[in-house]
Design a protein around this motif. Structure first.
Motif, short mmCIF file in Angstrom:
data_model
loop_
_atom_site.label_atom_id
_atom_site.label_comp_id
_atom_site.label_asym_id
_atom_site.label_seq_id
_atom_site.Cartn_x
_atom_site.Cartn_y
_atom_site.Cartn_z
N GLN A 35 0.84 -1.21 0.00
CA GLN A 35 0.00 0.00 0.00
C GLN A 35 0.87 1.25 0.00
O GLN A 35 1.63 1.48 0.95
CB GLN A 35 -0.91 0.01 1.23
N LEU A 94 -16.50 -2.23 1.87
CA LEU A 94 -15.43 -1.74 2.76
C LEU A 94 -16.06 -0.91 3.87
O LEU A 94 -15.80 0.30 4.00
CB LEU A 94 -14.40 -0.93 1.96
N GLU A 121 -5.92 -9.67 8.86
CA GLU A 121 -5.44 -8.31 9.15
C GLU A 121 -6.02 -7.89 10.50
O GLU A 121 -6.65 -8.68 11.19
CB GLU A 121 -5.89 -7.35 8.05
N PRO A 165 -9.26 -3.38 9.22
CA PRO A 165 -9.04 -3.81 7.83
C PRO A 165 -9.65 -5.17 7.49
O PRO A 165 -10.25 -5.32 6.42
CB PRO A 165 -7.52 -3.85 7.70
N SER A 166 -9.50 -6.17 8.38
CA SER A 166 -10.01 -7.51 8.00
C SER A 166 -11.53 -7.48 7.85
O SER A 166 -12.10 -8.15 6.98
CB SER A 166 -9.60 -8.55 9.03
N GLN A 207 -12.53 -5.49 4.64
CA GLN A 207 -12.32 -6.36 3.47
C GLN A 207 -13.45 -7.39 3.33
O GLN A 207 -14.04 -7.55 2.26
CB GLN A 207 -10.99 -7.13 3.60
N LEU A 263 -9.51 -3.24 -0.06
CA LEU A 263 -8.87 -2.15 0.67
C LEU A 263 -7.37 -2.17 0.34
O LEU A 263 -6.81 -3.24 0.19
CB LEU A 263 -9.07 -2.43 2.16
N GLY A 264 -6.77 -0.98 0.21
CA GLY A 264 -5.31 -1.01 0.04
C GLY A 264 -4.80 -0.27 -1.17
O GLY A 264 -3.71 -0.58 -1.67
#
Ligand code: FDA
Length: 394
Positions: free
Chosen positions: A101, A193, A227, A239-240, A243, A375-376
């Motif tokens: 990222q 997201l 994550e 984040p996890s 996602q 995401l990222g």
């Protein structure tokens, strides 16, 4: 007042500005119209103000779409390496945070300034606070865009008005309305997201761990992300969870592994033999924050000395740590979602040019299209790639 251009682009976000630069550089007369007072707001607020502008490892498998091949051509025509080269040409300092990222060292404003400088170089006009009242195709095959600033007439019309996430900063369903007007299909839209929410009972149980974050593996169906996971005062985020939210539907249970590197069933029963006087919470605290360990022990009626807890209960406790079954009751919706899943049907667009298959001169790019990244930095890369491609043809 009447204005005549080669290309009108509606939406001065990431995709629209990139498209304008590419078309302007081909010598096309381009205007970008946006209803917001401040253009490119999503770039400004992205990546916590530092804009995760792409991902080093961008590849088609980081995207969701009804047609999983649709994004390949655009990503090939304008890749993450092309965008990084542009960032470097403008001397913008950046760094890799994790997992490829790439973020600005200073501020997301650097990316906006870069795009506006490129627009100026390419002779592009960018007009904010312009409200579109109607769009039509004339019998001569040109596009007429009626706005509160006058009527724009153009050979090509590019819709870059984004998705439905964060209406507070100007997101609208405009692009979908135009697609419908010209007979294109829309794949069902939903928030992606996005944090997930809990029903009252689960929320009450988790209220003491709000604010805790842990590393976790989160799985929905066959899809899994490993994550960070954050307990919030409404449910789960991090984040996890963001996602997996793009793959989750109401009614589906998530499997959360809070100690992915360990078989916690064996850990608990082995510890009972080696350290029978220790508390179950103490053992679990070696693998997760104390408050979470206490919650798990309470949920599974397994608090206290290991010696006093039957093996069966310890096994269930260990299994729950590795496979916590969580049933969210919804998402936080477009108010906080980073992206909109679904959108203009890729079956109705050319993947090579982003032009509507049946309508000459009409293009759709960026988030309004049924292509959504993980995401990222992937969503901006899609905006740059699809914008660049349309700019070669519009
Ligand atoms: P975008 O939404 O950027 O632009 C659309 C433009 O159209 C806006 O300027 C809007 O005002 C305008 N518009 C809408 N309706 C209109 C109308 N009726 N008339 C005229 N104009 C109209 N992605 C990523 O890769 N890395 C990141 O770090 C982040 N971070 C992030 C944080 C937050 C809080 C959000 C909400 C989103 C992200 N994203 C992200 C996602 C990313 O911002 C998003 O995918 C892109 O901005 C999409 O670019 P578009 O140009 O398609 O739409």
């Amino acid at each position: 007042m009447r204005f005549s251009y080669d290309v009108v682009i509606i939406g001065a976000g990431a995709a629209g500005l990139m498209c304008a630069i590419a078309a302007g550089k081909r010598g096309r007369q381009v205007v970008v119209l946006d209803h917001a007072r401040k253009i490119a707001e999503k770039i400004r607020i992205s990546g916590g103000g530092r804009c995760n502008f792409t991902n080093r490892y961008t590849s088609p498998d980081a995207f969701l779409s009804h047609n999983p091949h649709f994004m390949k051509s655009a990503l090939q025509q304008y890749s993450q390496h092309d965008f990084v080269a542009l960032v470097e040409k403008h001397g913008i300092a950046y760094h890799e945070k994790k997992l490829g990222q790439l973020f600005c060292d200073e501020s997301a404003q650097d990316i906006i300034t870069m795009l506006l400088d490129e627009c100026a170089d390419a002779g592009v006009t960018v007009t904010s606070e312009t409200h579109i009242e109607a769009v039509a195709k004339t019998p001569q095959g040109r596009y007429e865009i009626v706005s509160d600033r006058g009527t724009y007439d153009a050979e090509s019309l590019v819709i870059a008005s984004g998705g439905l996430s964060i209406p507070k900063i100007g997101a609208t369903g405009f692009g979908y309305d135009i697609a419908r007007q010209f007979g294109l299909g829309i794949r069902q839209t939903s928030a992606g997201l996005v944090p997930l929410t809990f029903a009252a009972e689960l929320l009450a149980r988790c209220k003491d761990i709000s604010g805790l974050s842990v590393e976790a593996e989160v799985q929905c169906g066959k899809t899994q992300f490993a994550e960070g996971l954050l307990f919030t005062h409404r449910g789960l985020s991090g984040p996890s969870i963001l996602q997996i939210s793009s793959y989750w539907d109401v009614g589906q249970t998530l499997s959360v592994n809070l100690a992915p590197a360990h078989d916690m069933r064996n850990v608990m029963t082995d510890k009972k033999r080696s350290h029978p006087k220790q508390d179950a919470q103490t053992i679990l605290s070696e693998f997760m924050p104390k408050r979470l360990a206490s919650l798990f022990c309470a949920l599974h009626d397994s608090a206290g000395r290991l010696a006093d807890i039957p093996d069966k209960k310890l096994t269930i406790l260990g299994m729950a740590v590795n496979d916590w079954q969580v049933l969210p009751n919804g998402t936080e919706g477009y108010r906080t979602a980073e992206v909109t899943l679904g959108g203009v049907d890729t079956d109705d667009l050319s993947s090579k040019t982003m032009q509507a298959r049946q309508i000459d001169g009409l293009y759709f790019i960026g988030e309004v299209v049924d292509v959504t990244g993980h995401l990222g930095g992937y969503n901006f890369q899609w905006a740059w790639s699809s914008g660049y491609v349309a700019g070669q043809y519009a």
